[in-house]
Design a protein around this motif. Structure first.
Motif, PDB file in Angstrom:
ATOM      1  N   LEU B  58      34.298  21.254  34.797  1.00  0.00           N
ATOM      2  CA  LEU B  58      35.666  20.735  34.772  1.00  0.00           C
ATOM      3  C   LEU B  58      36.465  21.145  36.006  1.00  0.00           C
ATOM      4  O   LEU B  58      37.675  21.341  35.953  1.00  0.00           O
ATOM      5  CB  LEU B  58      36.411  21.192  33.504  1.00  0.00           C
ATOM      6  N   LEU B  59      35.762  21.285  37.128  1.00  0.00           N
ATOM      7  CA  LEU B  59      36.442  21.639  38.379  1.00  0.00           C
ATOM      8  C   LEU B  59      36.737  20.389  39.197  1.00  0.00           C
ATOM      9  O   LEU B  59      37.607  20.388  40.060  1.00  0.00           O
ATOM     10  CB  LEU B  59      35.580  22.600  39.201  1.00  0.00           C
ATOM     11  N   LEU B  81      42.313  22.835  31.194  1.00  0.00           N
ATOM     12  CA  LEU B  81      42.544  24.233  31.582  1.00  0.00           C
ATOM     13  C   LEU B  81      42.103  25.165  30.456  1.00  0.00           C
ATOM     14  O   LEU B  81      41.436  26.176  30.694  1.00  0.00           O
ATOM     15  CB  LEU B  81      44.027  24.445  31.910  1.00  0.00           C
ATOM     16  N   ARG B  84      38.402  25.184  30.432  1.00  0.00           N
ATOM     17  CA  ARG B  84      37.906  25.871  31.623  1.00  0.00           C
ATOM     18  C   ARG B  84      37.995  27.384  31.445  1.00  0.00           C
ATOM     19  O   ARG B  84      37.184  28.131  31.987  1.00  0.00           O
ATOM     20  CB  ARG B  84      38.695  25.418  32.847  1.00  0.00           C
ATOM     21  N   ARG B  85      38.990  27.821  30.694  1.00  0.00           N
ATOM     22  CA  ARG B  85      39.138  29.261  30.462  1.00  0.00           C
ATOM     23  C   ARG B  85      38.076  29.814  29.517  1.00  0.00           C
ATOM     24  O   ARG B  85      38.064  31.010  29.228  1.00  0.00           O
ATOM     25  CB  ARG B  85      40.548  29.570  29.943  1.00  0.00           C
ATOM     26  N   THR B  89      32.400  30.257  36.685  1.00  0.00           N
ATOM     27  CA  THR B  89      31.562  29.631  37.701  1.00  0.00           C
ATOM     28  C   THR B  89      31.319  30.610  38.842  1.00  0.00           C
ATOM     29  O   THR B  89      32.238  31.269  39.300  1.00  0.00           O
ATOM     30  CB  THR B  89      32.233  28.353  38.259  1.00  0.00           C
ATOM     31  N   GLN B 107      41.360  39.777  38.184  1.00  0.00           N
ATOM     32  CA  GLN B 107      42.186  38.583  38.387  1.00  0.00           C
ATOM     33  C   GLN B 107      41.986  37.504  37.309  1.00  0.00           C
ATOM     34  O   GLN B 107      42.942  37.019  36.720  1.00  0.00           O
ATOM     35  CB  GLN B 107      41.914  37.992  39.778  1.00  0.00           C
ATOM     36  N   GLY B 108      40.724  37.136  37.081  1.00  0.00           N
ATOM     37  CA  GLY B 108      40.454  36.082  36.101  1.00  0.00           C
ATOM     38  C   GLY B 108      40.897  36.481  34.701  1.00  0.00           C
ATOM     39  O   GLY B 108      41.395  35.665  33.936  1.00  0.00           O
ATOM     40  N   LEU B 111      44.561  35.997  34.460  1.00  0.00           N
ATOM     41  CA  LEU B 111      44.907  34.573  34.331  1.00  0.00           C
ATOM     42  C   LEU B 111      44.657  34.081  32.911  1.00  0.00           C
ATOM     43  O   LEU B 111      45.282  33.145  32.448  1.00  0.00           O
ATOM     44  CB  LEU B 111      44.084  33.740  35.320  1.00  0.00           C
ATOM     45  N   ARG B 112      43.700  34.724  32.235  1.00  0.00           N
ATOM     46  CA  ARG B 112      43.375  34.290  30.867  1.00  0.00           C
ATOM     47  C   ARG B 112      44.122  35.098  29.815  1.00  0.00           C
ATOM     48  O   ARG B 112      43.810  35.031  28.628  1.00  0.00           O
ATOM     49  CB  ARG B 112      41.864  34.413  30.659  1.00  0.00           C
ATOM     50  N   HIS B 113      45.095  35.903  30.289  1.00  0.00           N
ATOM     51  CA  HIS B 113      45.950  36.684  29.396  1.00  0.00           C
ATOM     52  C   HIS B 113      45.157  37.631  28.506  1.00  0.00           C
ATOM     53  O   HIS B 113      45.480  37.800  27.323  1.00  0.00           O
ATOM     54  CB  HIS B 113      46.829  35.769  28.534  1.00  0.00           C
ATOM     55  N   ARG B 155      32.429  39.574  38.163  1.00  0.00           N
ATOM     56  CA  ARG B 155      33.690  38.880  37.908  1.00  0.00           C
ATOM     57  C   ARG B 155      33.488  37.745  36.892  1.00  0.00           C
ATOM     58  O   ARG B 155      34.317  37.541  36.011  1.00  0.00           O
ATOM     59  CB  ARG B 155      34.235  38.317  39.228  1.00  0.00           C
ATOM     60  N   LEU B 159      34.501  37.799  32.328  1.00  0.00           N
ATOM     61  CA  LEU B 159      35.296  36.792  31.621  1.00  0.00           C
ATOM     62  C   LEU B 159      34.696  36.480  30.256  1.00  0.00           C
ATOM     63  O   LEU B 159      35.297  35.774  29.460  1.00  0.00           O
ATOM     64  CB  LEU B 159      35.384  35.509  32.460  1.00  0.00           C
TER      65      LEU B 159
END
Lengths: 232, 368
Positions: B58-59, B81, B84-85, B89, B107-108, B111-113, B155, B159
């Motif tokens: 989904l990029l 989104l 994607r979370r 990748t 970081q990731g 972004l994913r809280h 990384r 996730l």
């Protein structure tokens, strides 16, 4: 040679005594050019980011306009702004010709293409796949743009330096739309021109030295921020 | 430690096409990555592997078609989104951000809280799992290629994705680094049972890691099967050529006798185990390592190998512990023999040899 020595001596005295007139000129310079730089960042960074990231029909044309704007002569911009703000001009009802506001407008038009152009280049020099990687980490569109700008922060600081450098040193447009009115629109560059034409070299030299010190200090600060973030 | 149960997610594509500059670069009517499986996508350069991967992840947005996660079609925008979370990748380049190694892995998760404490825990756990926990404070530009790749893998795994996508993750690495990293990666994959799609052009990578292999050529899916099926029984000439099925000779079945086919090639006749009827056009595939070479004096006596030809060595080419020997036996045939055999036999260009191979080691592809 005597002229130069006299000039330096007087410059030293003016600076030592924190001469009111001189300081007023200097602070107006900083106010006008600082505001213009700030507004240019607000306009130029989004535009540059958009041009750097998006593909659309006519992008090259817009980019070429920005690049031309980066080299536009300030006197031409001064002339156009003067005509627009002239009493009978399209924006004459604003009555801001020969005010600091007019000078800020002219300086924004000078600086924002520089900021936009440098931002575009800064964003484009990043690996295009970095955007996909940031999206893959789970970034929304807004988060992605924020992270891209953070990645491009070193060249972005160069954009700020270029924008500020262009407007603080600019004289033509400020003279034309500001009028070099004492206590109102006289900034350092217009004052230097004025004192020079009166043969008042010592004041001109003093103002020149002060101008150089200001430019140096601002860039020292920005360079410090830039190089510190490089080591992060 | 987080110890959540494995969420099973399958990913499928239907009627997927991608168009660049008016040219269709990808055309996949349907493909499903089953939940928990590792699928390798292989194919020549420019075959659309990465395009397929980015579509599935989904990029990128395909020209037509639907991508579904857990059998639910994914719409664009916010829903994409959210989905994607649930993925991660890993790209060919490490693509680390200009921040410390630790911040890169964090970081990731931010972004994913993911809650701060858990994010920290996961970051340290996965940096450790990939052997780079000593590098937490380092800046990416000070890392070696292998270290940076390990950080980018940590990384992705931190996730805890339901689906993992990898685009030639080991390509840019030197051989020893690549081998150890591949082993680490393989054991992590087996542990986590994450649904995985890996693009590679290295068939060994596919053999080691994947349960299924998809062969993409010119944007089309030519074959999808186990590594054994794809590498030993390519379905067509293009796949055979790409997976280096070995010696490839065009021919025609002349006689069919109880599962043994006599095939006429350009100059010689070859016997192969096959039920294809006489008159069928075929491609003969014979793996290099299945071709045995003997010196003429030693080759008396009956062997079970149905095919036996006398030929002359055209050239020899050492490949580490093995030597690739090209023989003219009326048709060109390549044999892969050990360095020791090569030395003992004293083979060189011009040497006379007997070439043998079994009828059962031949794979026939029906010619279209």
């Amino acid at each position: 040679m005597g002229l130069l020595v006299d000039g330096l001596k007087q410059a030293f005295l003016l600076l030592i005594h924190w001469d009111r007139q001189t300081m007023k000129i200097a602070s107006l310079s900083l106010l006008v050019s600082g505001s213009a730089t700030l507004i240019s960042l607000l306009l130029g960074i989004p535009l540059g980011t958009f041009l750097g990231l998006k593909h659309f029909r006519g992008k090259r044309f817009v980019a070429s306009l920005v690049n031309t704007g980066m080299g536009a002569p300030p006197v031409v911009i001064g002339l156009v702004v003067t005509i627009f703000l002239w009493r009978s001009g399209p924006l004459g009802i604003l009555h801001i010709l020969y005010t600091p506001a007019a000078m800020i407008i002219a300086q924004v038009i000078i600086a924002f293409p520089l900021v936009a152009g440098f931002t575009m280049a800064a964003v484009q020099q990043l690996d295009p796949k970095l955007r996909l990687q940031i999206m893959a980490l789970g970034a929304s569109q807004t988060q992605m743009i924020w992270l891209i700008l953070r990645e491009a922060r070193l060249p972005l600081l160069a954009a700020i330096m270029a924008g500020f450098g262009a407007v603080i040193s600019e004289v033509g447009a400020s003279m034309m739309v500001g009028g070099n009115i004492t206590n109102q629109t006289r900034v350092m560059t217009t004052a230097i021109v004025g004192e020079d034409s009166k043969g008042n070299f010592s004041l001109a030299i003093a103002l020149s030295i002060l101008l150089m010190i200001i430019v140096y200090l601002v860039n020292l600060l920005l360079t410090w921020v830039q190089q510190r973030s490089r080591n992060a | 430690m987080t110890n959540r149960s494995v969420v099973t997610t399958n990913v499928s594509a239907s009627n997927l096409t991608n168009v660049y500059g008016g040219r269709t670069v990808l055309d996949i009517p349907s493909l499903e990555v089953k939940s928990g499986e590792v699928m390798a996508v292989i194919g020549p350069n420019g075959s659309g592997k990465t395009t397929l991967l980015f579509d599935l992840a989904l990029l990128t947005t395909p020209a037509t078609g639907t991508i579904s996660y857990s059998n639910v079609p994914v719409k664009t925008g916010y829903q994409a989104l959210q989905v994607r979370r649930r993925t991660a990748t890993v790209f060919q380049e490490p693509l680390l951000l200009a921040a410390s190694v630790y911040e890169n892995v964090m970081q990731g998760l931010k972004l994913r809280h993911v809650a701060d404490n858990e994010a920290k825990q996961r970051t340290l756990k996965w940096l450790d799992r990939f052997g780079v926990s000593a590098l937490v404070k380092r800046a990416p530009r000070t890392l070696s290629g292998g270290e940076a790749k390990r950080v980018s893998l940590a990384r992705a795994f931190a996730l805890e994705p339901e689906v993992l996508f990898l685009d030639e993750p080991f390509t840019a690495l030197d051989s020893p680094t690549r081998q150890t990293l591949l082993e680490d990666f393989d054991s992590v994959l087996r542990e986590t049972k994450i649904t995985t799609v890996i693009v590679t052009h290295d068939r060994n990578e596919a053999l080691v890691i994947a349960q299924r292999v998809a062969v993409l050529i010119n944007g089309k899916l030519h074959q999808l099967g186990t590594p054994q099926q794809v590498f030993n029984y390519p379905v067509d000439e293009e796949v055979a050529e790409f997976v280096e099925a070995g010696n490839i000779l065009p021919g025609t079945v002349m006689v069919q006798d109880r599962g043994l086919a006599l095939i006429k090639t350009d100059k010689k006749e070859i016997e192969a185990v096959s039920n294809l009827p006489a008159g069928t056009g075929v491609i003969v595939c014979l793996r290099y390592e299945d071709v045995t070479l003997m010196l003429p004096g030693q080759s008396s006596g009956i062997t079970s190998a149905r095919n036996r030809f006398i030929g002359k060595v055209v050239k020899t080419f050492p490949l580490g512990a093995q030597v690739r020997v090209t023989v003219d036996a009326g048709f060109p045939v390549v044999s892969l023999i050990t360095l020791r055999s090569w030395e003992e036999m004293g083979l060189a260009a011009g040497s006379e040899v007997v070439v043998t191979f079994k009828a059962s080691s031949i794979h026939l592809i029906q010619h279209k």
